[in-house]
Write an enzyme that holds these catalytic residues in place. Structure first.
Site, PDB file in Angstrom:
ATOM      1  N   ALA A 176       0.874  -1.181   0.000  1.00 49.28           N
ATOM      2  CA  ALA A 176       0.000   0.000   0.000  1.00 49.28           C
ATOM      3  C   ALA A 176       0.902   1.219   0.000  1.00 49.28           C
ATOM      4  CB  ALA A 176      -0.900  -0.004   1.233  1.00 49.28           C
ATOM      5  N   CYS A 177       0.402   2.357  -0.422  1.00 48.82           N
ATOM      6  CA  CYS A 177       1.246   3.546  -0.535  1.00 48.82           C
ATOM      7  C   CYS A 177       1.887   3.878   0.814  1.00 48.82           C
ATOM      8  CB  CYS A 177       0.450   4.729  -1.069  1.00 48.82           C
ATOM      9  SG  CYS A 177      -0.474   5.649   0.153  1.00 48.82           S
ATOM     10  N   LEU A 178       3.045   4.506   0.756  1.00 45.41           N
ATOM     11  CA  LEU A 178       3.832   4.762   1.967  1.00 45.41           C
ATOM     12  C   LEU A 178       3.108   5.673   2.958  1.00 45.41           C
ATOM     13  CD1 LEU A 178       7.367   5.211   0.339  1.00 45.41           C
ATOM     14  CD2 LEU A 178       6.467   3.197   1.542  1.00 45.41           C
ATOM     15  N   SER A 180       0.284   5.293   4.083  1.00 43.80           N
ATOM     16  CA  SER A 180      -0.487   4.452   5.005  1.00 43.80           C
ATOM     17  C   SER A 180       0.324   4.018   6.216  1.00 43.80           C
ATOM     18  CB  SER A 180      -1.017   3.219   4.274  1.00 43.80           C
ATOM     19  OG  SER A 180       0.040   2.352   3.903  1.00 43.80           O
TER      20      SER A 180
END
Length: 271
Positions: A176-178, A180
């Protein structure tokens, strides 16, 4: 009778054919790689990939996306999408993912209009329905299609069919994108995103399969799979991790005894 993964894939293929042409939101992850592969098999040049480049998207993932499209003869468009410039995003509100997805998919709709493509599709699956996912609200509002959810495919289904299709991503770690990795309410900065990116890359390079480095101020909370705990706490590994993490800017380095789990930052939402 419960449908098999292969039967669900047939539903997916028909759904994509009926759409006619698609822009696939492509992150090089397990789900979007599988979706793009099937879309390209069904639609050929009428399936194109689009990837957003930003400081919350690791360079390694972008390179993998570029390589996959090059190897498979898929047209690949890279969009500049800097989340930190979105009003309110850097303050990390609970609807952060909504703000990001809204901005991203508005850009992809623009790509579709310019290229005269019928639909924009994304790779969420049935397992994403159970967690707190404000990004799915933006997807629904903008009319973005979710073919894997339409076919009722789970993560396990996607991994199974990815393996059958010979995709290297079939056993790739979930990503998941950083952004998060930040506790809600903590300011997201480019510097801290880089800290997290470096820290997770180190753990991956050390052979850990599924990792998260959650950031709390300057405290790093490492999540790995429980069966990798013993490897994480080996003396030489601990020493290396602490030394490198401190060089990245962390003050303290901790291990989460619950191990890796999807959306652990959402556990605070009910507090």
């Amino acid at each position: 009778m419960k449908q098999t993964a292969e039967e669900k894939e047939l539903i997916l293929r028909k759904y994509l054919r009926d759409l006619g042409s698609v822009v696939v939101a492509f992150s090089s992850g397990v789900d979007s790689t599988y979706l793009l592969k099937v879309a390209h098999e069904e639609l050929g040049d009428k399936a194109i990939a689009a990837t957003a480049r930003s400081c919350s998207f690791p360079v390694r993932e972008l390179k993998e996306a570029e390589q996959f499209c090059s190897e498979n003869g898929i047209r690949h468009i890279i969009c500049e999408s800097e989340e930190l410039e979105i009003e309110g995003f850097k303050h990390n509100p609970k609807n952060r993912c909504y703000l990001c997805k809204r901005e991203l998919f508005e850009k992809l709709l623009g790509v579709a209009e310019k290229e005269q493509i019928q639909a924009v599709v994304e790779g969420s699956n049935m397992d994403d329905n159970g967690d707190y996912r404000p990004g799915l609200i933006a997807i629904d509002e903008l009319g973005i299609k979710s073919p894997l959810r339409h076919a009722e495919m789970t993560k396990n289904d996607i991994r199974e069919r990815s393996k059958a299709l010979g995709l290297k991503t079939w056993d790739k770690q979930s990503f998941a994108c950083l952004s998060s990795r930040f506790v809600y309410g903590e300011e997201i900065t480019e510097e801290k995103l880089h800290m997290v990116d470096q820290a997770e890359q180190l753990l991956l390079d050390m052979g850990f399969h599924q990792v998260r480095v959650r950031i709390h101020g300057t405290i790093a909370r490492i999540e790995v799979l429980p069966d990798e705990f013993s490897n994480l706490i080996k003396k030489e590994n601990c020493q290396k991790i602490v030394k490198e993490f401190k060089a990245y800017g962390f003050t303290y380095v901790t291990m989460d005894l619950q191990g890796y789990r999807m959306g652990s930052m959402n556990e605070t939402l009910g507090e």
